[in-house]
Design a protein around this motif. Sequence first.
Motif, PDB file in Angstrom:
ATOM      1  N   MET A  10       6.498  12.179  30.597  1.00  7.32           N
ATOM      2  CA  MET A  10       6.437  13.627  30.464  1.00  7.32           C
ATOM      3  C   MET A  10       5.894  14.031  29.099  1.00  7.32           C
ATOM      4  N   SER A  11       6.352  13.382  28.050  1.00  6.49           N
ATOM      5  CA  SER A  11       5.899  13.720  26.705  1.00  6.49           C
ATOM      6  C   SER A  11       4.444  13.343  26.498  1.00  6.49           C
ATOM      7  N   SER A  12       3.997  12.260  27.137  1.00  4.89           N
ATOM      8  CA  SER A  12       2.603  11.863  27.027  1.00  4.89           C
ATOM      9  C   SER A  12       1.692  12.913  27.654  1.00  4.89           C
ATOM     10  N   VAL A  13       2.103  13.432  28.802  1.00  2.00           N
ATOM     11  CA  VAL A  13       1.335  14.495  29.451  1.00  2.00           C
ATOM     12  C   VAL A  13       1.308  15.736  28.562  1.00  2.00           C
ATOM     13  N   ALA A  14       2.453  16.043  27.956  1.00  2.00           N
ATOM     14  CA  ALA A  14       2.518  17.201  27.064  1.00  2.00           C
ATOM     15  C   ALA A  14       1.591  17.019  25.871  1.00  2.00           C
ATOM     16  N   ASP A  15       1.573  15.811  25.301  1.00  2.00           N
ATOM     17  CA  ASP A  15       0.671  15.523  24.181  1.00  2.00           C
ATOM     18  C   ASP A  15      -0.779  15.794  24.577  1.00  2.00           C
ATOM     19  N   ASP A  16      -1.130  15.366  25.772  1.00  2.00           N
ATOM     20  CA  ASP A  16      -2.514  15.525  26.223  1.00  2.00           C
ATOM     21  C   ASP A  16      -2.866  17.000  26.399  1.00  2.00           C
ATOM     22  N   ILE A  17      -1.947  17.761  26.978  1.00  2.00           N
ATOM     23  CA  ILE A  17      -2.186  19.203  27.169  1.00  2.00           C
ATOM     24  C   ILE A  17      -2.362  19.894  25.825  1.00  2.00           C
ATOM     25  N   LEU A  18      -1.471  19.584  24.879  1.00  2.00           N
ATOM     26  CA  LEU A  18      -1.529  20.226  23.571  1.00  2.00           C
ATOM     27  C   LEU A  18      -2.778  19.823  22.804  1.00  2.00           C
TER      28      LEU A  18
END
Length: 421
Positions: A10-18
């Motif tokens: 989940m955090s990896s996906v968030a990193d990519d979005i940001l």
Amino acid sequence: MFPDGTNNTMSSVADDILARADWLRSAAVQAVFSAIEQDGDEARVVGGAIRNTLLGHPVPDVDIATTALPQDVMKRARDAGLKAIGTGLDHGTVTVVSRGFPYEVTTLREDVETFGRQARVVFGRNWVRDAERRDFTMNALYADRQGRLYDPLAGLEDCLAGRVRFIGDPDARIREDYLRILRFFRIFAAYGEGDMDAEGLGACLRQREGLRQLSAERIGHEMRRLLRARRAAPALRLMNDCGLLEIATGGLARIEDFNALRGLDDLAPETRDPELALVVLAGFVHEDLERVCDRLRLSNAEGKRMKTAWAVMKRLKNPVDPPSAASLLYDFGRQGAIDGLLAVWAGLRARKTADDDRFGVLLSDLRIEAVPEFPLKGADLIASGHPSGPELGSFLKYLEEEWRESGFSLSKQELMARYTR
């Protein structure tokens, strides 16, 4: 990076979005990072910009938290050719203007002693302590200049699930600032999914009398934002059930009418305007408008719009002489006519007596028809030999009535012909 146990995928996906967010990659915000991050100091975007980006909402502004002291932020920004304004130095906040965009930069803080809003704080370098001072878990999210997420209180999962939860003890968070009661409902209305957090709702109910301590300006500001939100209708229903809405607005509420108004969202963007919402929600009698304006410290322009909508409602409710679109436009203007129509429509929908087809046609007419403009002026009559004075105004009024009765169709020449015969 995520010792709190946040799901790594989940955090990896968030990193990519940001990392792909236009606002974070912009030269303006990167210049602020470059100015601040010197001598071992760190800076991270915090709060709303992170939350909104992850949820796919617009990002109206960007706040930055930093370990740098306010005076260092001021100096470093100016040395970098950026404008720095000490908008809240006592609280550690500096507004840095980069390429025309303002960024609030605030030094990390932690509570030493708590006296409600008068808590004594010190500047620090501990990101967890800074996060613990914030209101909701979904707002305690940080990201560095590369878009790497820092989630010290495991708020990412709450954010993505639309769960609005207080940080720590909800009662304690609310007692620090009773405005957080309204913020709880406003954030839920804007970003929440599913049911409201029961623990937070219970704390709002227990602490509700604290709302009476807040200034009208603060209540009004928060209520305007709440009324615009996507899920304002269920949020206000809960507020009403808990006795909070009556405290906030100073009177009773027509929840079903407001719910019906928001049911028209797809037909009219005006349904999200606070002025119209308040007429529908709180306007039982005309005096209620004055009360609401005073209670929420609305501007003169906001109050005028509400009163115009109310006048249109009265006109539309006259079954003997239903007004045409042209007459509503002429008497009240386009915005007032549309506001009043939507308010009446919502009330009838709430009682399941609305003729949606008829109201839909009238709404379309109000949007596309030109606002009638009386073609004759007093100067025209004077130029034709009519003496100036009180009789001129009376005669002009008579011709205006003739023009109205013609369905606003008589031309200037036809009106002048009536004058000369």
